[in-house]
Scaffold this motif. Structure first.
Motif, PDB file in Angstrom:
ATOM      1  N   PHE A   3      -6.933   6.280   9.238  1.00 61.53           N
ATOM      2  CA  PHE A   3      -5.852   6.706  10.337  1.00 61.53           C
ATOM      3  C   PHE A   3      -6.786   8.098  10.645  1.00 61.53           C
ATOM      4  O   PHE A   3      -7.499   8.947   9.985  1.00 61.53           O
ATOM      5  N   GLY A   4      -6.730   8.280  11.952  1.00 60.00           N
ATOM      6  CA  GLY A   4      -7.236   9.492  12.814  1.00 60.00           C
ATOM      7  C   GLY A   4      -5.988  10.388  12.456  1.00 60.00           C
ATOM      8  O   GLY A   4      -4.780  10.297  11.928  1.00 60.00           O
ATOM      9  N   LEU A  17       0.794  -1.274  -0.057  1.00 65.14           N
ATOM     10  CA  LEU A  17       0.121   0.184   0.014  1.00 65.14           C
ATOM     11  C   LEU A  17       0.817   1.449  -0.156  1.00 65.14           C
ATOM     12  O   LEU A  17       2.241   1.166   0.323  1.00 65.14           O
ATOM     13  N   TYR A  56       0.537   5.233   1.395  1.00 67.01           N
ATOM     14  CA  TYR A  56      -0.252   6.264   2.141  1.00 67.01           C
ATOM     15  C   TYR A  56       0.511   7.496   1.913  1.00 67.01           C
ATOM     16  O   TYR A  56       1.862   7.718   1.702  1.00 67.01           O
ATOM     17  N   PHE A 112       4.389   7.271   2.452  1.00 68.65           N
ATOM     18  CA  PHE A 112       4.763   5.867   3.105  1.00 68.65           C
ATOM     19  C   PHE A 112       4.540   4.422   2.321  1.00 68.65           C
ATOM     20  O   PHE A 112       3.050   4.619   1.849  1.00 68.65           O
ATOM     21  N   TYR A 132      -9.028  -5.634   5.385  1.00 68.73           N
ATOM     22  CA  TYR A 132      -7.977  -5.552   6.456  1.00 68.73           C
ATOM     23  C   TYR A 132      -7.214  -4.189   6.097  1.00 68.73           C
ATOM     24  O   TYR A 132      -6.800  -3.536   6.916  1.00 68.73           O
ATOM     25  N   ASN A 133      -6.762  -4.470   4.947  1.00 70.16           N
ATOM     26  CA  ASN A 133      -5.479  -3.525   4.494  1.00 70.16           C
ATOM     27  C   ASN A 133      -5.702  -2.338   4.370  1.00 70.16           C
ATOM     28  O   ASN A 133      -4.690  -1.080   4.828  1.00 70.16           O
ATOM     29  N   GLU A 134      -6.960  -1.736   4.087  1.00 67.54           N
ATOM     30  CA  GLU A 134      -7.269  -0.382   3.944  1.00 67.54           C
ATOM     31  C   GLU A 134      -7.531   0.282   5.249  1.00 67.54           C
ATOM     32  O   GLU A 134      -8.594   0.173   5.622  1.00 67.54           O
ATOM     33  N   GLN A 135      -6.701   0.929   6.028  1.00 66.56           N
ATOM     34  CA  GLN A 135      -6.905   1.127   7.391  1.00 66.56           C
ATOM     35  C   GLN A 135      -6.845   2.609   7.187  1.00 66.56           C
ATOM     36  O   GLN A 135      -6.225   3.339   6.419  1.00 66.56           O
ATOM     37  N   ASN A 142      -2.441 -11.034   6.111  1.00 66.99           N
ATOM     38  CA  ASN A 142      -3.154 -10.244   6.977  1.00 66.99           C
ATOM     39  C   ASN A 142      -2.517  -9.882   8.108  1.00 66.99           C
ATOM     40  O   ASN A 142      -3.289  -9.623   9.176  1.00 66.99           O
ATOM     41  N   TYR A 179      -0.954   3.187  16.834  1.00 62.31           N
ATOM     42  CA  TYR A 179       0.429   3.151  16.397  1.00 62.31           C
ATOM     43  C   TYR A 179       1.026   4.450  17.079  1.00 62.31           C
ATOM     44  O   TYR A 179       0.406   5.505  17.620  1.00 62.31           O
ATOM     45  N   PHE A 182       5.558  -0.149   7.658  1.00 65.56           N
ATOM     46  CA  PHE A 182       5.737   0.899   7.009  1.00 65.56           C
ATOM     47  C   PHE A 182       7.249   1.144   6.706  1.00 65.56           C
ATOM     48  O   PHE A 182       8.266   0.653   7.306  1.00 65.56           O
ATOM     49  N   GLY A 183       7.823   1.499   5.585  1.00 65.08           N
ATOM     50  CA  GLY A 183       8.774   2.271   5.243  1.00 65.08           C
ATOM     51  C   GLY A 183       9.033   3.692   6.102  1.00 65.08           C
ATOM     52  O   GLY A 183       7.919   4.254   6.602  1.00 65.08           O
ATOM     53  N   ALA A 184      10.126   4.301   5.912  1.00 67.36           N
ATOM     54  CA  ALA A 184      10.558   5.585   6.603  1.00 67.36           C
ATOM     55  C   ALA A 184       9.679   6.741   5.846  1.00 67.36           C
ATOM     56  O   ALA A 184       9.729   7.701   6.649  1.00 67.36           O
ATOM     57  N   LEU A 203     -10.055  -7.695  10.247  1.00 65.41           N
ATOM     58  CA  LEU A 203      -8.865  -7.750  10.844  1.00 65.41           C
ATOM     59  C   LEU A 203      -8.201  -8.819   9.817  1.00 65.41           C
ATOM     60  O   LEU A 203      -6.990  -8.754   9.646  1.00 65.41           O
ATOM     61  N   ALA A 204      -8.878  -9.675   9.107  1.00 66.03           N
ATOM     62  CA  ALA A 204      -8.498 -10.524   8.112  1.00 66.03           C
ATOM     63  C   ALA A 204      -9.252 -10.333   6.952  1.00 66.03           C
ATOM     64  O   ALA A 204     -10.342 -10.105   6.981  1.00 66.03           O
ATOM     65  N   GLY A 205      -8.708 -11.101   5.813  1.00 66.12           N
ATOM     66  CA  GLY A 205      -9.635 -11.203   4.836  1.00 66.12           C
ATOM     67  C   GLY A 205      -9.693  -9.861   3.909  1.00 66.12           C
ATOM     68  O   GLY A 205      -9.004  -8.884   4.299  1.00 66.12           O
ATOM     69  N   PRO A 214      -1.965   9.273   8.399  1.00 67.63           N
ATOM     70  CA  PRO A 214      -1.840   8.874   7.014  1.00 67.63           C
ATOM     71  C   PRO A 214      -3.156   8.616   6.213  1.00 67.63           C
ATOM     72  O   PRO A 214      -4.136   8.118   6.822  1.00 67.63           O
ATOM     73  N   LEU A 258       3.281  -0.068  14.942  1.00 72.94           N
ATOM     74  CA  LEU A 258       2.202  -0.731  15.741  1.00 72.94           C
ATOM     75  C   LEU A 258       2.317  -1.063  16.921  1.00 72.94           C
ATOM     76  O   LEU A 258       3.122  -1.524  17.296  1.00 72.94           O
ATOM     77  N   PRO A 277       8.646   5.819  10.729  1.00 75.98           N
ATOM     78  CA  PRO A 277       7.364   5.294  10.202  1.00 75.98           C
ATOM     79  C   PRO A 277       6.465   5.088  11.586  1.00 75.98           C
ATOM     80  O   PRO A 277       7.241   5.105  12.332  1.00 75.98           O
ATOM     81  N   PRO A 278       5.105   4.829  11.165  1.00 77.30           N
ATOM     82  CA  PRO A 278       4.401   4.410  12.231  1.00 77.30           C
ATOM     83  C   PRO A 278       4.584   2.901  12.910  1.00 77.30           C
ATOM     84  O   PRO A 278       4.948   2.121  11.979  1.00 77.30           O
ATOM     85  N   LEU A 313      -0.983   7.519  16.712  1.00 80.03           N
ATOM     86  CA  LEU A 313      -2.215   7.419  15.471  1.00 80.03           C
ATOM     87  C   LEU A 313      -3.184   6.080  16.117  1.00 80.03           C
ATOM     88  O   LEU A 313      -2.749   5.172  16.407  1.00 80.03           O
TER      89      LEU A 313
END
Lengths: 111, 116
Positions: free
Chosen positions: B107-108, A34, A36, A89, B102-105, A96, B35, A101-103, B97-99, A44, B45, B42-43, B90
């Motif tokens: 952020f605030g 991904l 961001y 980023f 999941y990946n498109e998080q 899953n 995060y 993340f990269g820097a 969480l899965a499937g 992000p 987790l 980088p952020p 963050l």
């Protein structure tokens, strides 16, 4: 152990030209990638993603390319606009599990 | 509503204080994340909640205590922090969480924490 690397901390391009942001990863198990974008004082924002079964994904001015053999992905922005100036980023995940993340690369698009 | 909100925006606290960070989303997302991001890094987790249950704790010190009172809210309770804990915290959420989803998080904007 930095599994996702963005080796260019900054990039400056002229408005209207192409911006190419690069990202390398070390873990061959990563199956989802991904990009961001982050403005100052904001969290992000998801931009574009690609699954490991593809080598290209396009969304308007943004295209992400994935080269699995080289463990490399890139984000192309064409044409670049001043509003694209932000920190970008690269992120990767596998099965899953948590994203790495990269820097980040700070992109500046000059009018 | 496609927003993740975080309060407060800024927080300054002493090492003996107890404070809490709050995160809220109304997108029906069932996974929420904390995060930590230091300057020019980088952020990283910290915690993951899935269906209001703690799913991942990335070996975070016990002076950070997460809480998920319901599917829309995520808190981070802070106690006896150290100056090196100063960072941007963050919150993020995703559909699952899965499937797929999941990946498109999302952020605030983060809480900028300074520990004196």
């Amino acid at each position: 152990d930095q599994q996702v690397k963005q080796n260019s901390p900054s990039l400056s391009v002229q408005e209207g030209r192409i911006s190419i942001l690069n990202c390398d990863y070390t873990n061959s198990m990563f199956d989802y990638f991904l990009w961001y974008k982050k403005y100052p004082a904001e969290g992000p924002t998801f931009l574009i993603s690609i699954s490991s079964i593809k080598d290209k994904n396009e969304d308007g001015r943004f295209t992400v390319f994935l080269n699995k053999s080289a463990k490399h992905l890139s984000l192309h922005i064409v044409p670049s606009q001043p509003g694209d100036s932000a920190v970008y980023f690269c992120a990767a995940s596998f099965n899953n599990n948590d994203m790495r993340f990269g820097a980040g690369t700070r992109l500046t698009v000059k009018p | 509503d496609t927003e993740v909100t975080q309060t407060p925006k800024h927080l300054v606290m002493g090492m003996t204080n107890k404070k809490s960070l709050k995160c809220e989303q109304h997108m029906g997302h069932r996974a929420m994340y904390w995060y930590k991001q230091k300057a020019k890094k980088p952020p990283e987790l910290m915690f993951v909640y899935s269906y209001e249950k703690l799913s991942i704790n990335e070996s975070v010190p016990s002076r950070f205590s997460p809480e998920c009172p319901n599917s829309s809210l995520l808190n981070l309770h802070l106690h006896a922090l150290q100056p090196e804990d100063s960072a941007l915290y963050l919150c993020a959420s995703s559909q699952a969480l899965a499937g797929a989803g999941y990946n498109e998080q999302f952020f605030g904007p983060g809480t900028r924490l300074t520990v004196l």
